[in-house]
Write an enzyme that holds these catalytic residues in place. Structure first.
Site, PDB file in Angstrom:
ATOM      1  N   TRP A 182      -8.323  82.400 -73.402  1.00 29.79           N
ATOM      2  CA  TRP A 182      -9.443  82.509 -72.462  1.00 29.79           C
ATOM      3  C   TRP A 182      -8.906  82.377 -71.050  1.00 29.79           C
ATOM      4  O   TRP A 182      -8.119  81.475 -70.760  1.00 29.79           O
ATOM      5  CB  TRP A 182     -10.499  81.413 -72.697  1.00 29.79           C
ATOM      6  N   GLU A 223     -11.502  85.094 -76.126  1.00 27.82           N
ATOM      7  CA  GLU A 223     -12.837  84.541 -75.837  1.00 27.82           C
ATOM      8  C   GLU A 223     -13.426  85.209 -74.597  1.00 27.82           C
ATOM      9  O   GLU A 223     -12.772  85.295 -73.567  1.00 27.82           O
ATOM     10  CB  GLU A 223     -12.715  83.023 -75.610  1.00 27.82           C
ATOM     11  N   LYS A 225     -16.591  85.866 -71.621  1.00 32.68           N
ATOM     12  CA  LYS A 225     -17.447  85.045 -70.763  1.00 32.68           C
ATOM     13  C   LYS A 225     -18.233  85.933 -69.810  1.00 32.68           C
ATOM     14  O   LYS A 225     -17.793  87.040 -69.493  1.00 32.68           O
ATOM     15  CB  LYS A 225     -16.575  84.060 -69.977  1.00 32.68           C
ATOM     16  N   ASP A 257     -18.189  81.959 -77.681  1.00 36.37           N
ATOM     17  CA  ASP A 257     -18.618  80.643 -77.206  1.00 36.37           C
ATOM     18  C   ASP A 257     -20.092  80.827 -76.864  1.00 36.37           C
ATOM     19  O   ASP A 257     -20.431  81.689 -76.032  1.00 36.37           O
ATOM     20  CB  ASP A 257     -17.773  80.266 -75.979  1.00 36.37           C
ATOM     21  N   HIS A 260     -21.482  81.436 -73.387  1.00 36.06           N
ATOM     22  CA  HIS A 260     -20.935  82.538 -72.588  1.00 36.06           C
ATOM     23  C   HIS A 260     -21.726  83.833 -72.654  1.00 36.06           C
ATOM     24  O   HIS A 260     -21.167  84.905 -72.513  1.00 36.06           O
ATOM     25  CB  HIS A 260     -19.486  82.803 -73.015  1.00 36.06           C
ATOM     26  N   HIS A 284     -16.719  78.897 -80.465  1.00 37.27           N
ATOM     27  CA  HIS A 284     -16.765  77.673 -79.685  1.00 37.27           C
ATOM     28  C   HIS A 284     -18.227  77.275 -79.678  1.00 37.27           C
ATOM     29  O   HIS A 284     -19.065  78.021 -79.173  1.00 37.27           O
ATOM     30  CB  HIS A 284     -16.295  77.899 -78.240  1.00 37.27           C
ATOM     31  N   ASP A 294     -21.911  73.364 -70.829  1.00 36.27           N
ATOM     32  CA  ASP A 294     -21.104  72.580 -71.763  1.00 36.27           C
ATOM     33  C   ASP A 294     -21.605  71.159 -71.949  1.00 36.27           C
ATOM     34  O   ASP A 294     -20.828  70.203 -71.888  1.00 36.27           O
ATOM     35  CB  ASP A 294     -19.618  72.605 -71.361  1.00 36.27           C
ATOM     36  N   ASP A 324     -16.767  72.891 -78.190  1.00 34.10           N
ATOM     37  CA  ASP A 324     -16.251  73.052 -76.824  1.00 34.10           C
ATOM     38  C   ASP A 324     -17.306  72.612 -75.815  1.00 34.10           C
ATOM     39  O   ASP A 324     -18.230  73.358 -75.513  1.00 34.10           O
ATOM     40  CB  ASP A 324     -15.861  74.528 -76.576  1.00 34.10           C
TER      41      ASP A 324
HETATM   42  C1  RNT Z   1     -14.521  78.039 -70.633  1.00 33.68           C
HETATM   43  C2  RNT Z   1     -14.235  78.308 -72.055  1.00 33.68           C
HETATM   44  C3  RNT Z   1     -12.997  77.682 -72.613  1.00 33.68           C
HETATM   45  C4  RNT Z   1     -12.812  76.259 -72.148  1.00 33.68           C
HETATM   46  C5  RNT Z   1     -11.768  75.481 -72.904  1.00 33.68           C
HETATM   47  C6  RNT Z   1     -11.366  74.259 -72.173  1.00 33.68           C
HETATM   48  O1  RNT Z   1     -15.733  78.483 -70.225  1.00 33.68           O
HETATM   49  O2  RNT Z   1     -15.334  77.950 -72.833  1.00 33.68           O
HETATM   50  O3  RNT Z   1     -12.991  77.788 -73.976  1.00 33.68           O
HETATM   51  O4  RNT Z   1     -14.003  75.533 -72.229  1.00 33.68           O
HETATM   52  O5  RNT Z   1     -10.722  76.283 -73.214  1.00 33.68           O
HETATM   53 ZN    ZN Z   2     -15.078  78.025 -74.926  1.00 31.67          ZN
END
Ligand code: RNT
Ligand code: ZN
Length: 417
Positions: A182, A223, A225, A257, A260, A284, A294, A324
């Protein structure tokens, strides 16, 4: 076995759910616990602050500042969490000894030996993440997609070093290592070129994956976003970019995630879509409040829905689950315990559903009954099954674990400098 468990089990049997089977499955599902909740995503190879589009808020006392403190806190949390686990590390958590320091492009397996010892002590596997944020070599907010070849090279070398470390983790622990790529690469304001950074990002990841590794041992992921703090207008690693990358590069998994995506998008719905095409995917699991904030994972509706989809799709062995989130405003050990237990509860809730019966109702268009049954399920005696599960795993099923947290805070966390 207590009375309440026996009665609750009978209730579930009436609707066709095998509770013992559910408990047996649940205890073996490995859930990856992220080390970065313990120190606000700082790590040991720099002095902060956190950059790269992510941020922690809060100043709760007692955060871990050394490898030993972080391991102590993780160990404390793990003792209160039922079920199988993995630990999830970032490259920034390399442990340097005797005054040694090497930059991220040069890290080696030996810098993670102590983490391997820790994992072996707890009989868990290790997942890994190259760290493409807080670092002087992030140039103008870019790493793998930078137009500066030297910068890109530094970060490609970092990624390749991380593949070697991931393979080492898998070999040492005997458990495959999920290695997640990421980056927060992107722009605060309207870019002039949206494709250039993506082409460079694509080529950089390809060069990282050119490092030799055993596909059964290392599971590289990408990953996506939408945006980050200070990177609101454009993210190179968008959803379409990472999905397409994973689809076109064998052995590379997409990682979703759930913080995201746009607020009305649901990862629970994306899971079955991806499982139609990918042999394996990674997650995540987090809780975004209004944005990718988060917050600590709770047993809310979408958390339950994500777990349901994994179970319904019979994909427990195809989905790598990692938590996460990072909250610096509350006791960090409690944050781990609450989040990990919430995910265990979500999985248990999903395992305690008569999925075949529900699917049958759908396929026969008996939607009235489907709605009624799905509502009934919500008030089944879930808590009694949860308590029995915790008891069997040797952890507290009620809230007395919290007095352990208070004691640890007083005796350990508050005494830290
Ligand atoms: C950030 C991502 C990523 C981080 C971690 C620390 O938006 O979610 O995965 O949170 O790698
Ligand atoms: Zn993440």
């Amino acid at each position: 076995m207590n009375e309440r468990y026996i009665t609750a089990k009978q209730e579930y049997e009436k609707i066709g759910v095998d509770v013992e089977k559910a408990l047996n499955i649940l205890k073996d599902i490995p859930v990856s616990m992220h080390c970065w909740q313990g120190d606000d995503v700082i790590g040991f190879d720099h002095d902060g602050p956190l950059t790269g589009g992510i941020q922690t808020t809060g100043d709760y006392p007692g955060k871990a500042k050394t490898p030993q403190e972080l391991m102590d806190d993780m160990e404390k949390a793990m003792s209160m969490i039922p079920g199988a686990k993995k630990i999830n590390l970032h490259a920034s958590y390399a442990i340097f000894e005797d005054g040694e320091f090497v930059d991220r492009d040069k890290i080696e397996p030996r810098h993670f030996k102590k983490w391997v010892d820790f994992a072996k002590k707890h009989h868990v596997g290790i997942d890994f993440n190259p760290t493409f944020f807080p670092h002087p070599k992030m140039k103008d907010g870019l790493t793998l997609s930078s137009p500066d070849e030297q910068i890109r090279k530094f970060w490609i070398d970092h990624g390749r070093a991380c593949i070697r470390i991931s393979q080492y983790f898998a070999e040492e622990t005997g458990v495959p290592c999920v290695m997640n790529i990421w980056t927060g690469d992107g722009f605060k304001d309207v870019p002039a070129d949206r494709m250039g950074p993506r082409i460079r990002y694509k080529e950089s990841i390809e060069q990282i994956l050119a490092e030799p590794f055993d596909k059964n041992k290392v599971k590289p992921c990408v990953e996506s976003k939408v945006f980050g703090i200070g990177v609101e207008s454009y993210t190179a690693g968008s959803a379409e970019f990472t999905l397409s990358f994973a689809a076109s590069h064998e052995g590379c998994l997409p990682l979703m995630d759930n913080g995201h995506y746009h607020p009305t998008e649901l990862v629970s719905d994306k899971i079955p879509a991806l499982l139609c095409f990918y042999p394996e995917i990674a997650l995540h699991i987090t809780r975004g409040v209004r944005w990718d904030s988060d917050h600590v994972l709770l047993l809310d509706d979408e958390t339950k829905e994500i777990a349901k989809e994994i179970v319904r799709c019979k994909a427990l062995d195809r989905v790598y689950m990692a938590l996460d989130y990072f909250d610096a405003s509350i006791n960090r050990v409690s944050a781990w315990v609450v989040g990990m237990r919430s995910w265990q509860k979500a999985l248990l809730n999903a395992l305690l559903m008569p999925h075949e019966k529900l699917t049958d109702l759908q396929d026969n268009a008996r939607f009235t009954e489907l709605m009624a049954l799905q509502e009934e399920l919500k008030t089944m005696p879930f808590g009694d099954i949860w308590k029995e599960y915790c008891r069997r795993c040797g952890v507290d099923g009620e809230m007395s674990w919290f007095s352990e947290i208070e004691k640890y805070e007083e005796e350990v966390l508050l005494k830290r400098k």
